[in-house]
Design a protein around this motif. Structure first.
Motif, mmCIF file in Angstrom:
data_model
loop_
_atom_site.group_PDB
_atom_site.id
_atom_site.type_symbol
_atom_site.label_atom_id
_atom_site.label_comp_id
_atom_site.label_asym_id
_atom_site.label_seq_id
_atom_site.Cartn_x
_atom_site.Cartn_y
_atom_site.Cartn_z
ATOM 1 N N ASP A 234 47.471 35.644 -44.769
ATOM 2 C CA ASP A 234 47.486 35.604 -43.317
ATOM 3 C C ASP A 234 46.208 36.273 -42.823
ATOM 4 N N SER A 235 46.086 36.515 -41.556
ATOM 5 C CA SER A 235 44.882 37.153 -41.042
ATOM 6 C C SER A 235 44.768 38.580 -41.574
ATOM 7 N N GLU A 236 43.536 39.085 -41.603
ATOM 8 C CA GLU A 236 43.297 40.434 -42.106
ATOM 9 C C GLU A 236 43.667 41.449 -41.019
ATOM 10 N N ALA A 237 44.925 41.816 -40.979
ATOM 11 C CA ALA A 237 45.406 42.697 -39.917
ATOM 12 C C ALA A 237 44.976 44.132 -40.192
ATOM 13 N N GLY A 238 43.953 44.594 -39.480
ATOM 14 C CA GLY A 238 43.470 45.963 -39.639
ATOM 15 C C GLY A 238 44.084 46.876 -38.604
ATOM 16 N N ALA A 239 43.329 47.895 -38.193
ATOM 17 C CA ALA A 239 43.814 48.863 -37.208
ATOM 18 C C ALA A 239 44.218 48.154 -35.922
ATOM 19 N N SER A 325 37.906 39.831 -21.850
ATOM 20 C CA SER A 325 39.063 39.749 -22.742
ATOM 21 C C SER A 325 38.906 38.615 -23.749
ATOM 22 N N ASN A 326 38.457 37.456 -23.291
ATOM 23 C CA ASN A 326 38.314 36.314 -24.192
ATOM 24 C C ASN A 326 37.216 36.540 -25.216
ATOM 25 N N ALA A 327 36.180 37.281 -24.846
ATOM 26 C CA ALA A 327 35.132 37.616 -25.810
ATOM 27 C C ALA A 327 35.646 38.628 -26.833
ATOM 28 N N TYR A 328 36.390 39.610 -26.368
ATOM 29 C CA TYR A 328 36.914 40.663 -27.243
ATOM 30 C C TYR A 328 38.010 40.130 -28.166
ATOM 31 N N ALA A 329 38.814 39.197 -27.678
ATOM 32 C CA ALA A 329 39.897 38.580 -28.458
ATOM 33 C C ALA A 329 40.808 39.625 -29.095
ATOM 34 N N PRO A 330 41.554 40.365 -28.278
ATOM 35 C CA PRO A 330 42.363 41.461 -28.807
ATOM 36 C C PRO A 330 43.581 40.991 -29.581
ATOM 37 N N GLU A 331 44.082 41.885 -30.404
ATOM 38 C CA GLU A 331 45.343 41.640 -31.102
ATOM 39 C C GLU A 331 46.470 41.514 -30.081
ATOM 40 N N HIS A 332 46.594 42.517 -29.216
ATOM 41 C CA HIS A 332 47.615 42.510 -28.157
ATOM 42 C C HIS A 332 46.909 42.506 -26.801
ATOM 43 N N LEU A 333 47.315 41.608 -25.925
ATOM 44 C CA LEU A 333 46.788 41.562 -24.562
ATOM 45 C C LEU A 333 47.943 41.720 -23.586
ATOM 46 N N GLU A 334 47.835 42.704 -22.697
ATOM 47 C CA GLU A 334 48.821 42.871 -21.628
ATOM 48 C C GLU A 334 48.169 42.522 -20.298
ATOM 49 N N LEU A 335 48.902 41.815 -19.452
ATOM 50 C CA LEU A 335 48.430 41.464 -18.117
ATOM 51 C C LEU A 335 49.283 42.181 -17.085
ATOM 52 N N HIS A 336 48.695 43.168 -16.418
ATOM 53 C CA HIS A 336 49.353 43.896 -15.331
ATOM 54 C C HIS A 336 48.660 43.471 -14.040
ATOM 55 N N LEU A 337 49.033 42.308 -13.554
ATOM 56 C CA LEU A 337 48.365 41.694 -12.422
ATOM 57 C C LEU A 337 49.394 41.237 -11.403
ATOM 58 N N ALA A 338 48.976 41.144 -10.157
ATOM 59 C CA ALA A 338 49.898 40.727 -9.102
ATOM 60 C C ALA A 338 50.458 39.335 -9.378
ATOM 61 N N ASP A 339 49.636 38.472 -9.975
ATOM 62 C CA ASP A 339 50.063 37.104 -10.292
ATOM 63 C C ASP A 339 49.936 36.864 -11.794
ATOM 64 N N SER A 370 59.130 37.524 -30.696
ATOM 65 C CA SER A 370 57.795 37.133 -31.138
ATOM 66 C C SER A 370 57.436 37.920 -32.397
ATOM 67 N N ASN A 371 56.341 37.518 -33.057
ATOM 68 C CA ASN A 371 55.953 38.183 -34.289
ATOM 69 C C ASN A 371 54.893 39.235 -34.018
ATOM 70 N N HIS A 372 55.009 40.387 -34.664
ATOM 71 C CA HIS A 372 54.039 41.448 -34.402
ATOM 72 C C HIS A 372 52.920 41.540 -35.447
ATOM 73 N N VAL A 373 52.895 40.637 -36.409
ATOM 74 C CA VAL A 373 51.787 40.600 -37.362
ATOM 75 C C VAL A 373 50.736 39.666 -36.773
ATOM 76 N N LEU A 374 49.663 40.260 -36.239
ATOM 77 C CA LEU A 374 48.712 39.527 -35.408
ATOM 78 C C LEU A 374 47.274 39.789 -35.859
ATOM 79 N N PRO A 375 46.361 38.871 -35.548
ATOM 80 C CA PRO A 375 44.970 39.041 -35.968
ATOM 81 C C PRO A 375 44.264 40.147 -35.197
ATOM 82 N N THR A 376 43.473 40.937 -35.896
ATOM 83 C CA THR A 376 42.695 42.013 -35.280
ATOM 84 C C THR A 376 41.205 41.733 -35.482
ATOM 85 N N GLY A 377 40.380 42.624 -34.959
ATOM 86 C CA GLY A 377 38.945 42.526 -35.202
ATOM 87 C C GLY A 377 38.288 41.305 -34.608
ATOM 88 N N GLY A 378 38.870 40.720 -33.569
ATOM 89 C CA GLY A 378 38.303 39.531 -32.946
ATOM 90 C C GLY A 378 38.708 38.232 -33.599
#
Length: 440
Positions: A234-239, A325-339, A370-378
């Motif tokens: 699977d993806s190399e899940a690091g820190a 955000s799209n450039a960084y490509a995080p493992e976890h992304l949270e959206l705290h937005l009005a919409d 959902s699954n919590h094993v996700l890609p890190t490092g972009g």
């Protein structure tokens, strides 16, 4: 946490990534070490695993292959509240994973010509469950359930032996494996476990696997790279990483709590807030400082938040936040937005997207389904998180009858000759110049 002001600047993708660099030094250092550990296991098998257990886990003379009674004891000793939570997580992840198995599709290309697209599970999977700074029965569920849903018939599991458990795997991890019916379990950790899965260990009756999955530290991620091509990974899940995009309507306490929750994993964890509200940024920084001091793993959290990989990033507007955000490509992304629900479509590169104030990453870690094993490092730019599809191979089954073949006979011969591969065309012609195979 550092504050980085990108307002009023037009930045390239490379410049945005440079603003908040990931913790890469430790990964680079781990590569050579992990490759050597994997090679040592390949050559020396059980002897190498025992040496590594003594060196890294301070354990000797333990049972590497776990007896069935140890698993039964762990299941029997589970606290009812924990068992109920594990079983609920199993049910939810199983439901979500079932949606990840594509149905076979038959396509008629022409009369008598059909291609069936089917998805075949691999035969054997090796699941790695970390056992260092925390205990991860949830990762047992996140890896084993999708493999079972995919139809994998052999699942082996490995986790480090624990010195405070007499060399056994942590009992909660054993119990989670027991609840899922996993019987092939090994007390082995780190890069050595990945090498053992890839090459097998005859002395332990451990056969090589087809796919290795599971999270881990930099050594585990580097070991996966070392065995790539020998087995699937699977993806190399690091820190761990969390990136939160928030506007002025966000609750500073929720944002701060979620940043701290992921910083709790590791000193190299990345916690990033991207916002166009300077007031929110200041309020979150105050809350983060308060929460980091109070939490149980305060020292670890503080180290992660103070590292160069963590920051509060100020941007001009929503579009700039999405671009970052799209450039960084995080493992976890949270959206705290009005919409937030409507805005989610603009955020395309993330391992998983958590939408709204009441959908924190902690929910996804345990009971969202959902699954919590996700890609890190972009890697989220091009790689998915773990799912049933991780253990499936798309395969095409082609069926043509004689008439269907005859309609493309001339084209195949022409292309074969163009590519100077005349025997390809001759293989087609043989079916028409010798209609009776017994007289060929």
């Amino acid at each position: 946490m550092q504050k980085i002001d990108l307002r009023g600047r037009s930045l390239s993708t490379a410049e945005m990534l440079a603003a908040v660099p990931r913790a890469e030094a430790a990964r680079a250092e781990a590569l050579a070490t992990a490759a050597q550990i994997v090679a040592d296991v390949r050559e020396h098998g059980e002897k190498s695993l025992r040496e590594q257990a003594e060196r890294f886990d301070r354990v000797t003379d333990h049972a590497i292959r776990i007896p069935a009674e140890h698993v039964a004891e762990a299941v029997a000793a589970l606290e009812p509240r924990i068992r109920a939570a594990l079983e609920e997580s199993i049910n939810r992840v199983r439901l979500a994973s079932q949606a990840q198995v594509p149905a076979s599709v038959a396509t008629t290309i022409a009369p008598g010509a059909q291609i069936v697209q089917r998805w075949q599970p691999v035969s054997r999977v090796g699941v790695y469950i970390p056992g260092g700074k925390a205990v991860y029965p949830s990762s047992v569920i996140m890896n084993v359930v999708p493999a079972q849903v995919a139809g994998v018939t052999q699942i082996a599991l490995a986790s480090p032996p624990q010195s405070d458990q007499g060399g056994r795997i942590h009992p909660t991890i054993l119990a989670a494996a027991g609840l899922l019916g996993v019987t092939e379990i090994y007390a082995m950790g780190g890069a050595g476990a990945i090498g053992a899965f890839a090459w097998g260990v005859p002395e332990l009756d451990l056969d090589p696997v087809d796919v290795v999955s599971g999270p881990g530290n930099n050594f585990v991620a580097s070991a996966k790279r070392a065995v790539a091509g020998v087995v699937g990974t699977d993806s190399e899940a690091g820190a761990t990483e969390i990136l939160i995009v928030a506007d002025a309507t966000a609750n500073p306490l929720y944002v701060a709590a979620d940043l701290v929750s992921q910083a709790e994993h590791d000193e190299q964890a990345s916690a990033v807030l991207v916002t166009d509200s300077a007031d929110l940024a200041d309020a979150v920084l105050i809350r983060v400082a308060e929460l980091a001091l109070r939490t149980r793993h305060s020292e670890r959290v503080t180290a992660a938040l103070d590292g160069p990989q963590s920051a509060v990033v100020l941007v001009d507007d929503r579009a700039a936040a999405a671009a970052f955000s799209n450039a960084y490509a995080p493992e976890h992304l949270e959206l705290h937005l009005a919409d937030a629900a409507a805005a989610a479509a603009d955020f395309t590169s993330a391992g998983a997207v958590f939408v709204g104030d009441h959908t924190p990453v902690s929910l996804g870690d345990y009971l969202a389904g959902s699954n919590h094993v996700l890609p890190t490092g972009g890697q989220a730019r091009y790689a998915p998180g773990l799912g049933a599809y991780t253990f499936l191979r798309p395969q095409q089954v082609i069926t043509y009858d004689r008439d269907a073949l005859s309609t493309v006979r001339e084209g195949i011969v022409a292309l074969a000759n163009t590519e100077v591969l005349p025997a390809h065309g001759e293989a087609i012609e043989a079916r028409f110049t010798h209609s009776d195979p017994t007289k060929a």
